[in-house]
Design an enzyme around this catalytic site. Structure first.
Site, short mmCIF file in Angstrom:
data_model
loop_
_atom_site.label_atom_id
_atom_site.label_comp_id
_atom_site.label_asym_id
_atom_site.label_seq_id
_atom_site.Cartn_x
_atom_site.Cartn_y
_atom_site.Cartn_z
CG ASN A 1 -1.50 1.36 1.51
OD1 ASN A 1 -2.41 1.82 0.83
ND2 ASN A 1 -0.98 2.04 2.52
CE1 TYR B 1 -0.08 8.49 -6.63
CE2 TYR B 1 -1.79 8.83 -8.28
CZ TYR B 1 -1.38 8.31 -7.06
OH TYR B 1 -2.28 7.61 -6.28
CE LYS C 1 -0.13 4.87 -6.67
NZ LYS C 1 0.02 3.91 -5.55
#
Length: 261
Positions: A93, A168, A172
Site C-alpha cells: 500500500n 504519479y 501507478k
C-alpha cells in the site's frame, strides 16, 4: 467477524489513510497484522495503527520499513514467518504523490519528483511482490488450495492519464504491470495477485486542496463524491479473503464511478 481468522498479513504504509483502514479491517476479521511504515504514527494521529488494533482486541506488530530498500522489505517478510510461521496476505500500500500540490507539465517536470514517485510507488510494490511471493510459493496450501493473496494499491491513475502528474500516473501504471506479470508467474502456485485502483479518497493525499478544488474533484466521482478509506478497505478485504476464489491479475476500480465517465 472471522473471515480472516488465523491469517498472517503485512500492510505497508500502514500508519495512516488507506493503509490504516486496511490494517484495522483485516485485524477486525481475525488476521494478525504486521504494520510496516517509516514511522508508526502518521501526522495528526496520537495512537499508532498497531496500538489501535490491539485496543480493539486484535493482534498487531510494527516493523519500521522503507519500501525502497530491498533488505528491509525482505526483512519484514522474514519477520512475519519467524514470528508466525507463514505469510498469507501481503498488502503493498505504501505510496506518495509528490507532485500533487504542485503539478507541472511534462516539459517542466522535476526529475527528482519522478525518481521519488517511481522508487516508492513502483519499486516498493515490485519488492513487496518479490519477497512475499518467494515465501508464499513455498508454503503449504490452505484448505482452499491457495497459498496466499498479494494486493497492490494502484489508482484510477493506473488506468487513465492526467495532466501535470506524470510521475504519479507512470508509477501507478507500473503497479498494474507488476500486478499482471506477477499474477501470471504465481498462478500455478495458487497465489492470487491483484490491484486496487482507488478514486480520490479523503486522506492526507488531498488535504491541501482548496475548497474550490475539492468541489471539482468531488464532481469527478458521480456516486457520492470522494471515497473514504473504509471504502477501499472493504474491497481489499474481499480480494484477500478465501471468498476470492478465481480472481487474479486484475485491477479493481473503487472509485464512485470515476472510470465510468
Amino acid at each position: 467477524m472471522t473471515r480472516l481468522q488465523g491469517k498472517i498479513a503485512i500492510v505497508t504504509g500502514s500508519s495512516g489513510g488507506i493503509g490504516r483502514a486496511i490494517s484495522l479491517k483485516l485485524a477486525g476479521e481475525g488476521a494478525v497484522v504486521i504494520c510496516g511504515d517509516i514511522a508508526d504514527t502518521a501526522k495528526g494521529d496520537t495512537v499508532s495503527t498497531h496500538e489501535a488494533v490491539t485496543q480493539q482486541g486484535g493482534t498487531a506488530e510494527f516493523v519500521k520499513l522503507n519500501v525502497t530498500d530491498a533488505a528491509q522489505v525482505e526483512n519484514i517478510v522474514k519477520h512475519a514467518v519467524s514470528r508466525f510461521g507463514r505469510l498469507d496476505i501481503m498488502i503493498n500500500n505504501a505510496g506518495v504523490a509528490t507532485e500533487a500540490s504542485n503539478p507541472k507539465p511534462i516539459w517542466d517536470f522535476d526529475p527528482t519528483v519522478w525518481d521519488r514517485d517511481i522508487a516508492i510507488n513502483s519499486t516498493g510494490v515490485f519488492l513487496g511482490c518479490k519477497y512475499a511471493s518467494a515465501q508464499m510459493i513455498t508454503q503449504e496450501p490452505l484448505a482452499s488450495g491457495d497459498r496466499g493473496w498479494i494486493l497492490n494499491l494502484a489508482s484510477v491513475m493506473g488506468l487513465h492519464g492526467a495532466p501535470g502528474i506524470t510521475a504519479y500516473v507512470a508509477s501507478k501504471h507500473a503497479v498494474m504491470g507488476v500486478t499482471k506479470s506477477a499474477a501470471l508467474d504465481c498462478a500455478r502456485f495458487r497465489v492470487h495477485v491483484n490491484a486496487l485502483c482507488p478514486g480520490y479518497t479523503d486522506t492526507a493525499f488531498i488535504a491541501d486542496l482548496s475548497p474550490e478544488q475539492r468541489a471539482v474533484v468531488e464532481r469527478m466521482h458521480p456516486f457520492r463524491g470522494l471515497g473514504k478509506p473504509e471504502d477501499i478497505a472493504n474491497a481489499a478485504l474481499f480480494l484477500v479473503s478465501e471468498e476470492n476464489t478465481w480472481i487474479s491479475g486484475t485491477g479493481l476500480a473503487v472509485d464512485g464511478g470515476y472510470t465510468a465517465i
